[in-house]
Design a protein around this motif. Structure first.
Motif, PDB file in Angstrom:
ATOM      1  N   ASP A  46       0.835  -1.303   0.003  1.00 60.35           N
ATOM      2  CA  ASP A  46      -0.076  -0.026  -0.020  1.00 60.35           C
ATOM      3  C   ASP A  46       0.727   1.357  -0.060  1.00 60.35           C
ATOM      4  OD1 ASP A  46      -1.794   2.134   0.587  1.00 60.35           O
ATOM      5  OD2 ASP A  46      -2.997   0.931   2.051  1.00 60.35           O
ATOM      6  N   ALA A  47       0.647   1.984  -0.946  1.00 66.45           N
ATOM      7  CA  ALA A  47       1.813   3.238  -1.117  1.00 66.45           C
ATOM      8  C   ALA A  47       1.262   4.297  -0.139  1.00 66.45           C
ATOM      9  CB  ALA A  47       1.298   3.920  -2.603  1.00 66.45           C
ATOM     10  N   THR A  48       0.338   4.277   0.564  1.00 66.48           N
ATOM     11  CA  THR A  48       0.164   5.155   1.747  1.00 66.48           C
ATOM     12  C   THR A  48       0.613   4.539   3.148  1.00 66.48           C
ATOM     13  OG1 THR A  48      -2.370   4.290   2.308  1.00 66.48           O
ATOM     14  CG2 THR A  48      -2.151   5.861   0.473  1.00 66.48           C
ATOM     15  N   LYS A  49       0.966   3.582   3.014  1.00 66.06           N
ATOM     16  CA  LYS A  49       1.487   2.826   4.455  1.00 66.06           C
ATOM     17  C   LYS A  49       2.838   2.264   4.283  1.00 66.06           C
ATOM     18  CE  LYS A  49      -3.428   1.890   5.692  1.00 66.06           C
ATOM     19  NZ  LYS A  49      -4.457   0.973   5.981  1.00 66.06           N
ATOM     20  N   LEU A  50       3.847   2.717   3.388  1.00 63.63           N
ATOM     21  CA  LEU A  50       5.094   2.344   3.158  1.00 63.63           C
ATOM     22  C   LEU A  50       5.801   1.925   4.404  1.00 63.63           C
ATOM     23  CD1 LEU A  50       5.877   4.459   0.017  1.00 63.63           C
ATOM     24  CD2 LEU A  50       5.131   1.849   0.134  1.00 63.63           C
ATOM     25  N   GLU A  51       5.770   2.664   5.396  1.00 65.34           N
ATOM     26  CA  GLU A  51       6.325   2.725   6.729  1.00 65.34           C
ATOM     27  C   GLU A  51       6.019   1.618   7.587  1.00 65.34           C
ATOM     28  OE1 GLU A  51       2.746   5.018   7.668  1.00 65.34           O
ATOM     29  OE2 GLU A  51       4.004   4.967   5.834  1.00 65.34           O
ATOM     30  N   ARG A  52       4.726   1.028   7.221  1.00 64.59           N
ATOM     31  CA  ARG A  52       4.406  -0.062   8.019  1.00 64.59           C
ATOM     32  C   ARG A  52       4.746  -1.497   7.440  1.00 64.59           C
ATOM     33  NH1 ARG A  52      -1.652   1.698   9.538  1.00 64.59           N
ATOM     34  NH2 ARG A  52      -1.369   3.896   9.977  1.00 64.59           N
ATOM     35  N   ASN A  53       5.294  -1.409   5.997  1.00 69.17           N
ATOM     36  CA  ASN A  53       5.534  -2.754   5.241  1.00 69.17           C
ATOM     37  C   ASN A  53       6.976  -3.093   5.505  1.00 69.17           C
ATOM     38  OD1 ASN A  53       6.244  -4.344   3.105  1.00 69.17           O
ATOM     39  ND2 ASN A  53       4.435  -4.067   2.234  1.00 69.17           N
ATOM     40  N   LYS A  54       7.184  -4.241   6.342  1.00 73.80           N
ATOM     41  CA  LYS A  54       8.491  -4.666   6.538  1.00 73.80           C
ATOM     42  C   LYS A  54       9.451  -4.859   5.612  1.00 73.80           C
ATOM     43  CE  LYS A  54       6.927  -6.565  10.982  1.00 73.80           C
ATOM     44  NZ  LYS A  54       6.989  -7.893  11.763  1.00 73.80           N
ATOM     45  N   ALA A  55       8.643  -5.507   4.382  1.00 79.11           N
ATOM     46  CA  ALA A  55       9.567  -5.820   3.160  1.00 79.11           C
ATOM     47  C   ALA A  55       9.970  -4.708   2.674  1.00 79.11           C
ATOM     48  CB  ALA A  55       8.626  -6.497   2.155  1.00 79.11           C
ATOM     49  N   VAL A  56       9.471  -3.372   2.417  1.00 77.50           N
ATOM     50  CA  VAL A  56       9.842  -2.109   1.891  1.00 77.50           C
ATOM     51  C   VAL A  56      10.851  -1.677   2.699  1.00 77.50           C
ATOM     52  CG1 VAL A  56       9.263   0.235   1.569  1.00 77.50           C
ATOM     53  CG2 VAL A  56       7.653  -1.777   0.881  1.00 77.50           C
ATOM     54  N   ILE A  57      10.585  -1.630   4.019  1.00 79.38           N
ATOM     55  CA  ILE A  57      11.854  -1.291   5.050  1.00 79.38           C
ATOM     56  C   ILE A  57      13.086  -1.916   4.968  1.00 79.38           C
ATOM     57  CG2 ILE A  57      12.324  -0.917   7.437  1.00 79.38           C
ATOM     58  CD1 ILE A  57      10.120   1.220   6.259  1.00 79.38           C
ATOM     59  N   LYS A  58      12.846  -3.270   4.649  1.00 78.87           N
ATOM     60  CA  LYS A  58      14.204  -3.971   4.314  1.00 78.87           C
ATOM     61  C   LYS A  58      14.868  -3.597   3.284  1.00 78.87           C
ATOM     62  CE  LYS A  58      15.578  -9.069   4.014  1.00 78.87           C
ATOM     63  NZ  LYS A  58      15.052 -10.304   3.856  1.00 78.87           N
ATOM     64  N   ALA A  59      14.033  -3.370   1.959  1.00 80.36           N
ATOM     65  CA  ALA A  59      14.565  -2.996   0.682  1.00 80.36           C
ATOM     66  C   ALA A  59      15.201  -1.659   0.893  1.00 80.36           C
ATOM     67  CB  ALA A  59      13.335  -2.920  -0.200  1.00 80.36           C
ATOM     68  N   ALA A  60      14.435  -0.975   1.839  1.00 79.26           N
ATOM     69  CA  ALA A  60      15.142   0.553   1.882  1.00 79.26           C
ATOM     70  C   ALA A  60      16.704   0.385   2.729  1.00 79.26           C
ATOM     71  CB  ALA A  60      14.258   1.453   2.607  1.00 79.26           C
ATOM     72  N   ALA A  61      16.676  -0.520   3.639  1.00 77.52           N
ATOM     73  CA  ALA A  61      17.809  -0.721   4.189  1.00 77.52           C
ATOM     74  C   ALA A  61      18.956  -1.178   3.461  1.00 77.52           C
ATOM     75  CB  ALA A  61      17.622  -1.586   5.405  1.00 77.52           C
ATOM     76  N   ALA A  62      18.440  -2.198   2.396  1.00 82.17           N
ATOM     77  CA  ALA A  62      19.580  -2.702   1.326  1.00 82.17           C
ATOM     78  C   ALA A  62      19.951  -1.835   0.582  1.00 82.17           C
ATOM     79  CB  ALA A  62      18.516  -3.780   0.453  1.00 82.17           C
TER      80      ALA A  62
ATOM     81  N   ALA B 289       2.910  11.616   3.034  1.00 80.85           N
ATOM     82  CA  ALA B 289       3.244  11.439   4.269  1.00 80.85           C
ATOM     83  C   ALA B 289       3.880  10.071   4.642  1.00 80.85           C
ATOM     84  CB  ALA B 289       1.937  11.497   5.294  1.00 80.85           C
ATOM     85  N   SER B 290       3.563   9.167   3.698  1.00 84.21           N
ATOM     86  CA  SER B 290       4.300   7.773   4.154  1.00 84.21           C
ATOM     87  C   SER B 290       5.756   7.956   3.676  1.00 84.21           C
ATOM     88  CB  SER B 290       3.561   6.655   3.275  1.00 84.21           C
ATOM     89  OG  SER B 290       4.206   5.367   3.436  1.00 84.21           O
ATOM     90  N   CYS B 291       6.070   8.506   2.413  1.00 78.85           N
ATOM     91  CA  CYS B 291       7.335   8.620   2.072  1.00 78.85           C
ATOM     92  C   CYS B 291       8.400   9.289   3.008  1.00 78.85           C
ATOM     93  CB  CYS B 291       7.365   9.598   0.595  1.00 78.85           C
ATOM     94  SG  CYS B 291       6.729   8.463  -0.736  1.00 78.85           S
ATOM     95  N   THR B 292       7.547  10.339   3.693  1.00 78.62           N
ATOM     96  CA  THR B 292       8.547  11.130   4.552  1.00 78.62           C
ATOM     97  C   THR B 292       8.275  10.684   6.050  1.00 78.62           C
ATOM     98  OG1 THR B 292       6.781  12.890   4.594  1.00 78.62           O
ATOM     99  CG2 THR B 292       8.376  13.115   2.957  1.00 78.62           C
ATOM    100  N   SER B 293       7.841   9.853   6.182  1.00 79.23           N
ATOM    101  CA  SER B 293       7.603   9.176   7.994  1.00 79.23           C
ATOM    102  C   SER B 293       9.022   8.880   8.286  1.00 79.23           C
ATOM    103  CB  SER B 293       6.503   8.124   7.879  1.00 79.23           C
ATOM    104  OG  SER B 293       7.294   7.023   6.943  1.00 79.23           O
ATOM    105  N   ASN B 294       8.934   8.954   9.699  1.00 82.70           N
ATOM    106  CA  ASN B 294      10.310   8.715  10.449  1.00 82.70           C
ATOM    107  C   ASN B 294      10.456   7.273  10.497  1.00 82.70           C
ATOM    108  OD1 ASN B 294      12.437   9.264  12.141  1.00 82.70           O
ATOM    109  ND2 ASN B 294      11.186   9.520  13.912  1.00 82.70           N
ATOM    110  N   THR B 295      11.008   6.666   9.686  1.00 86.01           N
ATOM    111  CA  THR B 295      11.761   5.285   9.698  1.00 86.01           C
ATOM    112  C   THR B 295      13.041   5.159   9.894  1.00 86.01           C
ATOM    113  OG1 THR B 295      11.567   5.134   7.588  1.00 86.01           O
ATOM    114  CG2 THR B 295       9.697   4.565   8.244  1.00 86.01           C
ATOM    115  N   SER B 296      13.621   4.123  10.254  1.00 78.86           N
ATOM    116  CA  SER B 296      15.248   3.782  10.055  1.00 78.86           C
ATOM    117  C   SER B 296      15.509   2.443   9.548  1.00 78.86           C
ATOM    118  CB  SER B 296      15.613   3.866  11.798  1.00 78.86           C
ATOM    119  OG  SER B 296      16.829   3.530  11.792  1.00 78.86           O
TER     120      SER B 296
END
Length: 220
Positions: free
Chosen positions: A82-98, A145-152
């Protein structure tokens, strides 16, 4: 594979081969496949809202071919995103880390250089134009909002990251007032330019509802 010329890149192709790219809302993945095959992009995460089963049924047979090409090229393909909930998607966060640990030689907190949403649309849920406009505006605001959310790590690279949106030019899309939506979301509007589909060989616009069969009208 060939990289775009500097002339093309400066005018209509906002990607460099080394960019860490996140594509959301992909249809049949033809755009993602074109970036890899014809523009030498090699750090790509391409996602769809549909599940893999739904997508292969809606965009048969081309989606399966494009996904296979992407995966064989070592790119990341994710579904049910879901493009509006990227920060909640573990696979997307993992891809961002990679992506952050990629070949830029920078700190691992970098994130994606480009996040692209091609032709966002909620689909043919209503024939009421005003309701459609409001729903699509809400979609875009939630996406920003999802793109700019506070994730690590952050999804979007701090300071240098860019969010790219493509829209049809004309009503009702001009009624979405995307520039105002972006500014109100705390973003700086950098530039706009014509999307030239011819610069992406093999790309075909995919309707939200799937492949068109017969003579039915376009609904999104």
């Amino acid at each position: 594979s060939t990289a775009p010329s500097s002339h093309q890149a400066g005018n209509s192709i906002p990607f460099d081969p080394s960019d860490r790219i996140l594509l959301v809302g992909e249809g049949d993945f033809s755009f993602a496949a074109s970036l890899v095959e014809h523009h030498a992009c090699h750090n790509l995460t391409a996602t769809s809202l549909d599940t893999r089963t739904e997508l292969l049924a809606k965009y048969a047979p081309q989606a399966e071919e494009h996904i296979r090409a992407l995966e064989e090229a070592g790119q990341t393909v994710l579904h049910n995103v879901d493009a509006t909930k990227l920060e909640r998607n573990k696979a997307v966060i993992k891809a961002a880390a990679a992506a952050a640990a990629g070949n830029h030689g920078e700190a691992a907190a970098h994130g994606f250089d480009k996040i692209l949403f091609n032709f966002p649309h909620i689909g043919g849920k209503s024939t009421d134009v005003n309701r459609q406009v409001r729903a699509n505006q809400e979609l875009l605001v939630s996406f920003f909002a999802s793109c700019t959310s506070n994730t690590s790590p952050p999804l979007l690279a701090p300071r240098s990251g860019q969010i790219l949106i493509t829209l049809f030019d004309g009503a009702p899309y001009t009624l979405w007032n995307i520039r105002d939506l972006a500014r109100h979301s705390g973003l700086e509007v950098e530039r706009s330019f014509k999307f030239d589909a011819g610069l992406y060989p093999g790309y075909r616009h995919a309707r939200t509802l799937g492949n068109l069969v017969g003579e039915g009208g376009w609904r999104g």
